[in-house]
Design an enzyme around this catalytic site. Structure first.
Site, PDB file in Angstrom:
ATOM      1  CD  GLU A   1      23.928 -20.714   1.374  1.00 35.29           C
ATOM      2  OE1 GLU A   1      24.012 -19.575   1.875  1.00 35.29           O
ATOM      3  OE2 GLU A   1      23.091 -21.008   0.485  1.00 35.29           O
TER       4      GLU A   1
ATOM      5  CG  HIS B   1      22.380 -22.027  -9.878  1.00 37.19           C
ATOM      6  ND1 HIS B   1      22.340 -20.681 -10.111  1.00 37.19           N
ATOM      7  CD2 HIS B   1      21.571 -22.237  -8.802  1.00 37.19           C
ATOM      8  CE1 HIS B   1      21.537 -20.093  -9.228  1.00 37.19           C
ATOM      9  NE2 HIS B   1      21.066 -21.028  -8.424  1.00 37.19           N
TER      10      HIS B   1
END
Lengths: 327, 323
Positions: free
Chosen positions: B59, B128
């Site tokens: 990322e 998440h």
């Protein structure tokens, strides 16, 4: 030692640029003491051969990404000493309009993308610049400078992998001065041979004496040539040393004076000027003249910075966002 | 025409990719997999792997590369799988993308679009499911959008790409399957909040995944004879204080719904602005309906209990109105 493989004019150019950095930074240290320059100030003294050799091996169209120890890179790249000094004074005529300071020199005209002071932070940026060039068919190299400290960052490994995976034209220029701030390389890295790390990404790599401007230039030319030809990225380690403290706040408790003195014997300025003198390419008189010219340029830059205007605080919020283009 | 939020987003990206060769999509599994939420299904076949670029699990690296590519003349759309993962790229977004223009004295703008899924509701637990929009909305130098309707899913990407500065688009994971009519006037200017339902007695402010809940609550309140106005904040930075204040001046009561935690939330910022700008227009203290201050749990009943729900909004409004 091999003779310097350049004509007199070019050899003198290299020496001149190293002198300009040295004299400018010595003055910066003095001005810091006088309170004219504030914030963090990281001097490059001792490492000049890296920026001078490397940048003279690149073209004006290549992209440059640098760190917070970037005064030398900006200067050799073509940012005026006036604009650099004014930036450190926090003046509107500075190359980042006084918004960046010593750590954040930027110049779009010379494709100089900073002045990045998050260690390792510039590397993904360089990958993206190279990706944009590749996607647009622009055959340029993005040279990304960083220190040995950055090698411990995740950003280094992610950037190395992406550049190699996508065969991007990035030249990774690692200036290994043996210390990440005050932590010696062997106290920070399990593998201190940094060029070996490139093998993990199947990337070409080399290491070179970063105190020798000729060696730096030749190695960079070779590496940049491969990158430009489409062979993918290249990792080049310049083995160098910083003679001064990490920043103006550093009491240097972590290294022996004797070690510093030993490295100073290999100082890039006096070794190169001695070489040129031995080869008859430089006289003492010429050297003194070059030095005086550098001092003069520094004095003029300080004068310029002193007299430059401060930006109005009414413009404080300018350039947080890009102004809308008038329809 | 009735389409899903996912399809609306897909159409918007397709239009951008087809219309501008500088636009490309980059992120984890955007290509061969078709996108984690299937938004870019079929794109790699149509636009090729150079422009529909699968990335490693990196990322920080690929968001940073998006910034560099934007500087280099491209118009990247970087997809981050969820806001929780975006924390790995936070350095590049906050320390580089958001500051570069200012730190360079106006020399370098970063025309980058980052899209990411956010929010809870699918039993994905505490790594998440979080709603961290407010972390990004705190940062000067970026623009933060939260499309909550089919129209905004279709309409927000084009102006985001046209923006010369970094734009972050939060897509609530629960919205992808939302179906609705795509109105003819779906184009939007990403400058203003939107009045989704006019009302006179209370203003309910919401964004993203909480908007459908606020709309459902307003419908239930209407059945009980309470006329609620629903404002979709949709632009989280900069907040459209004008639209917020105009609504409060009309209704004199405010309920702010936010899937983020109450402490230091976007809802806190909205309430602060209401108090600063409309204190004397208020008939009662503003109320917040936020997530419980707990990492989002896995078990369905616990997750539901942790999140703002229509019933909680209804109850908050009724209490506010002493109804």
């Amino acid at each position: 030692m091999e003779p310097v493989p350049y004509d007199k004019a070019f050899a003198i150019r290299l020496l001149t640029d190293m002198l300009r950095i040295r004299r400018m930074e010595e003055k910066c240290a003095e001005l810091y003491g006088a309170g004219k320059i504030r914030g963090f100030l990281h001097l490059y003294i001792g490492e000049e051969a890296c920026a001078v050799g490397a940048l003279h091996a690149l073209t004006a169209e290549d992209n440059i990404v640098a760190t917070y120890r970037e005064h030398g890179h900006a200067l050799v790249r073509g940012v005026s000493m006036n604009a650099i000094m004014a930036e450190m004074f926090g003046k509107a005529a500075g190359c980042s309009r006084g918004r960046g300071g010593s750590m954040h020199l930027f110049d779009s005209a010379t494709r100089f993308y900073g002045g990045n002071a998050i260690v390792g932070g510039g590397l993904p940026l360089a990958v993206g610049l190279a990706l944009a060039d590749k996607m647009q068919g622009i055959p340029m190299v993005t040279a990304c400078f960083f220190g040995d400290g950055a090698v411990a960052e995740g950003a280094f490994h992610e950037a190395m992998n992406l550049a190699a995976l996508w065969k991007l034209p990035v030249l990774f220029c690692c200036e290994n001065n043996l210390y990440g701030m005050g932590t010696a390389l062997e106290r920070a890295e399990a593998q201190v041979d940094l060029s070996v790390k490139a093998a993990g990404y199947r990337m070409a790599a080399a290491k070179v004496d970063g105190m020798d401007v000729v060696a730096v230039l030749e190695a960079t030319r070779l590496a940049a040539g491969q990158v430009r030809a489409g062979a993918g990225p290249f990792f080049l380690e310049y083995q160098t040393y910083r003679f001064r403290a990490h920043s103006m706040f550093d009491p240097e408790l972590y290294r022996d004076k004797a070690e510093v003195e030993k490295w100073k014997e290999r100082g890039p300025l006096h070794t190169f000027s001695a070489r040129l003198k031995a080869e008859g390419k430089l006289s003492e008189k010429e050297f003194l003249k070059l030095d005086a010219q550098a001092e003069k340029e520094v004095a003029a830059a300080v004068d310029f910075a002193e007299r430059a205007e401060l930006e109005s605080v009414n413009d404080l919020l300018t350039d947080v966002y890009t102004p809308a283009v008038a329809p | 025409m009735k389409i899903s939020y996912r399809e609306a987003m897909r159409q918007a990206m397709h239009e951008a990719l087809a219309g501008d060769p500088r636009v490309f999509l980059m992120g984890e599994d955007v290509g061969k997999y078709g996108g984690t939420y299937a938004v870019s299904k079929g794109f790699i076949e149509e636009f090729g792997p150079e422009r529909i670029r699968d990335t490693p699990l990196s990322e920080l690296g690929f968001v940073g590369a998006g910034i560099g590519a934007a500087l280099g003349g491209m118009r990247p759309i970087v997809e981050v799988m969820t806001v929780n993962f975006s924390l790995l790229a936070l350095d590049q977004i906050v320390n580089t993308a958001a500051v570069l223009r200012h730190m360079s004295g106006g020399q370098f703008s970063v025309p980058l679009v980052v899209r990411m899924a956010t929010g809870a509701g699918r039993q994905l637990a505490a790594q998440h499911s979080h709603s961290l929009e407010n972390w990004y909305a705190h940062i000067p130098g970026i623009r933060v959008l939260a499309p909550a309707t089919i129209g905004d899913a279709r309409g927000m990407l084009a102006p985001a790409l046209a923006d010369p500065d970094p734009v972050i688009i939060f897509e609530h994971a629960q919205l992808y399957n939302l179906e609705g009519e795509l109105a003819d006037d779906w184009q939007c200017d990403i400058a203003r909040a939107a009045v989704r339902r006019e009302g006179s007695q209370v203003s309910v402010f919401a964004y993203g995944g909480c908007l459908p809940k606020a709309m459902q609550a307003a419908a239930e309140l209407a059945d009980a004879g309470i006329d609620a106005e629903v404002i979709d904040l949709r632009l989280l930075r900069p907040l459209d204080t004008e639209t917020i204040a105009a609504s409060v001046r009309k209704t004199h009561r405010a309920v702010v719904v936010d899937e983020g935690w109450k402490s230091g939330s976007l809802a806190a910022e909205v309430v602060a602005r209401i108090v600063e700008d409309c204190f004397y227009d208020l008939d009662a203290p503003p109320v917040r309906v936020c997530s419980a201050e707990v990492p989002i749990p896995y078990a369905r009943h616990m997750e539901e209990a942790a999140l703002p729900q229509p019933a909680k909004i209804v109850a908050a409004v009724k209490e506010l109105l002493n109804a």
